[in-house]
Design a protein around this motif. Structure first.
Motif, PDB file in Angstrom:
ATOM      1  N   GLU A 189      12.540 -54.900  30.565  1.00  0.00           N
ATOM      2  CA  GLU A 189      11.819 -55.222  31.651  1.00  0.00           C
ATOM      3  C   GLU A 189      11.062 -53.801  32.073  1.00  0.00           C
ATOM      4  N   ILE A 228       7.886 -53.126  29.749  1.00  0.00           N
ATOM      5  CA  ILE A 228       6.645 -53.825  29.860  1.00  0.00           C
ATOM      6  C   ILE A 228       5.949 -53.588  31.432  1.00  0.00           C
ATOM      7  N   LYS A 229       6.841 -53.116  32.528  1.00  0.00           N
ATOM      8  CA  LYS A 229       6.087 -52.740  33.545  1.00  0.00           C
ATOM      9  C   LYS A 229       5.506 -51.216  33.203  1.00  0.00           C
ATOM     10  N   LEU A 269       3.978 -50.631  30.375  1.00  0.00           N
ATOM     11  CA  LEU A 269       2.813 -50.859  29.656  1.00  0.00           C
ATOM     12  C   LEU A 269       1.690 -51.574  30.416  1.00  0.00           C
ATOM     13  N   ASN A 270       2.146 -52.290  31.532  1.00  0.00           N
ATOM     14  CA  ASN A 270       0.986 -52.795  32.257  1.00  0.00           C
ATOM     15  C   ASN A 270       0.647 -51.777  33.029  1.00  0.00           C
ATOM     16  N   GLN A 271       1.340 -50.858  33.751  1.00  0.00           N
ATOM     17  CA  GLN A 271       0.670 -49.898  34.217  1.00  0.00           C
ATOM     18  C   GLN A 271      -0.432 -49.013  33.488  1.00  0.00           C
ATOM     19  N   ILE A 312      -2.499 -50.414  31.876  1.00  0.00           N
ATOM     20  CA  ILE A 312      -3.868 -51.141  31.960  1.00  0.00           C
ATOM     21  C   ILE A 312      -4.155 -51.051  33.433  1.00  0.00           C
ATOM     22  N   ASP A 313      -3.314 -51.192  34.363  1.00  0.00           N
ATOM     23  CA  ASP A 313      -3.778 -51.311  35.690  1.00  0.00           C
ATOM     24  C   ASP A 313      -4.235 -50.135  36.114  1.00  0.00           C
ATOM     25  N   TYR A 314      -3.816 -48.822  35.668  1.00  0.00           N
ATOM     26  CA  TYR A 314      -4.197 -47.636  36.340  1.00  0.00           C
ATOM     27  C   TYR A 314      -5.030 -46.939  35.217  1.00  0.00           C
ATOM     28  N   ASN A 322       9.688 -45.706  35.531  1.00  0.00           N
ATOM     29  CA  ASN A 322       9.373 -46.946  34.334  1.00  0.00           C
ATOM     30  C   ASN A 322       9.375 -46.149  33.020  1.00  0.00           C
ATOM     31  N   SER A 363      12.613 -47.017  30.284  1.00  0.00           N
ATOM     32  CA  SER A 363      12.044 -48.068  29.385  1.00  0.00           C
ATOM     33  C   SER A 363      12.578 -48.020  27.969  1.00  0.00           C
ATOM     34  N   TYR A 365       9.815 -61.008  31.141  1.00  0.00           N
ATOM     35  CA  TYR A 365       8.711 -61.159  30.162  1.00  0.00           C
ATOM     36  C   TYR A 365       9.482 -61.618  28.681  1.00  0.00           C
TER      37      TYR A 365
END
Length: 341
Positions: free
Chosen positions: A82, A85-86, A88-90, A92-94, A103, A107, A166
């Motif tokens: 969990e 993936i948070k 990895l999303n960060q 992209i987001d940042y 995280n 992880s 996910y």
């Protein structure tokens, strides 16, 4: 190898007071673990922990209150997924800018064993096995190799897995899970899927029998899709550890009709043995054998089998051995023989 203490966090009442007679049902195709309150963990650290780490800490700390093991060995397949993936999303987001370090730290699968080591200041052997459906079995093999040479040592070994949102969605789309299924209907309907589960079960192991709860007599792991090969290996195991009227077979049947034949085939080899099932209590997850090991030890101690576990046969008055068979996705298989010490 002997089990001296154990602790289990699961979707059922497996933390004292244990109550296996009252079955807690699934919700939306998931069996979610009941987390106990964590004592002795700083709130700041607790706030940053993922559920897998919290379950691992919750199951490990009670066993470490009066013991400093010579090693901490954890098995997992989805631990840390969990938070991974948070993170990895960060990225992209940042746009690879200011990322949350928590995280990242939580992880990795070895975060569970690492946190147990840090909290208890244990600087001994520390390892994590990530082998999907055989992750827990490999922790036992790891501990057994040490105990063969040094039977007086003590190792904390076990497994932790969480339902990652996910990962669950990926497995559901792949046909492993069905959110419409319920734990009550798991074995009463014909379907090509099962329900998702999670949990943590940890054990204090040593090579000395004094004061032990149970003995792990044998452990075998197989990688195959051939049911005949599984049957042959099971027959070889029974030749060494023959069943008696006091033996139980604990089946990892998860209700998925694509793999039920593995369990049915082995049950025909022990026609007079009572057969138990447990995945309507836990759901399916890669290290569910750890729950089965906890359950087998508990039954050997209590000598009382709740009716909700029984598939067929008559439960003996004096249970002296439990044989566990589990398979994961039809490829990874394991046998465990656990007896009264």
């Amino acid at each position: 190898m002997y089990i001296h203490q154990q602790f289990c966090i699961s979707p059922q009442h497996t933390v004292e007071p244990v109550n296996l007679g009252e079955l807690i049902s699934s919700a939306a195709g998931k069996m979610v673990a009941l987390e106990p309150l964590l004592e002795g963990v700083p709130p700041g650290m607790l706030r940053r922990m993922s559920k897998a780490v919290r379950m691992g800490i919750g199951a490990g700390l009670p066993l470490l209150k009066a013991s400093t093991p010579d090693g901490i060995i954890i098995g997992t397949a989805n631990g840390g997924m969990e938070d991974c993936i948070k993170f990895l999303n960060q990225i992209i987001d940042y746009e690879e800018g200011m990322l949350t370090p928590g995280n990242f730290v939580q992880s990795t699968p070895n975060a569970i064993a690492g946190q147990l080591s840090l909290i208890t200041k244990n600087r001994n052997y520390n390892a994590t096995h990530v082998h999907l459906g055989l992750a827990f079995e490999n922790t036992l093999l790891d501990a057994k190799m040490f105990l063969n040479d040094h039977p007086g040592r003590v190792y904390l070994a076990g497994a932790v897995d969480e339902i990652s949102t996910y990962n669950y969605n990926i497995d559901r789309l792949a046909g492993w899970y069905d959110p419409a299924l319920t734990s009550e209907a798991l074995f009463n309907t014909d379907h090509a899927a099962t329900i998702a589960g999670e949990g943590a079960a940890l054990f204090l192991l040593s090579g000395m029998p004094d004061g032990a709860l149970a003995r792990i007599e044998a452990l075998e792991t197989l990688h195959t899709t051939d049911p005949q090969y599984v049957e042959n290996r099971f027959e070889q195991l029974l030749a060494i550890y023959p069943v008696t009227p006091n033996t139980l077979l604990l089946s990892g049947d998860n209700g998925d009709n694509r793999y039920r034949f593995f369990y049915d085939n082995l049950e025909t080899l022990v026609p007079l043995t009572a057969v138990l099932r447990f995945k309507h209590m836990t759901g399916e997850y890669p290290t569910a054998t750890s729950f089965a090991t906890w359950l087998a030890t508990y039954l050997l101690q209590k000598q009382d089998v709740p009716a909700v576990l029984l598939k067929k046969g008559t439960v003996p008055e004096n249970i002296d051995r439990v044989i566990i068979y589990n398979q994961y996705h039809g490829k990874q298989h394991s046998f465990l023989v656990i007896s009264k010490q």
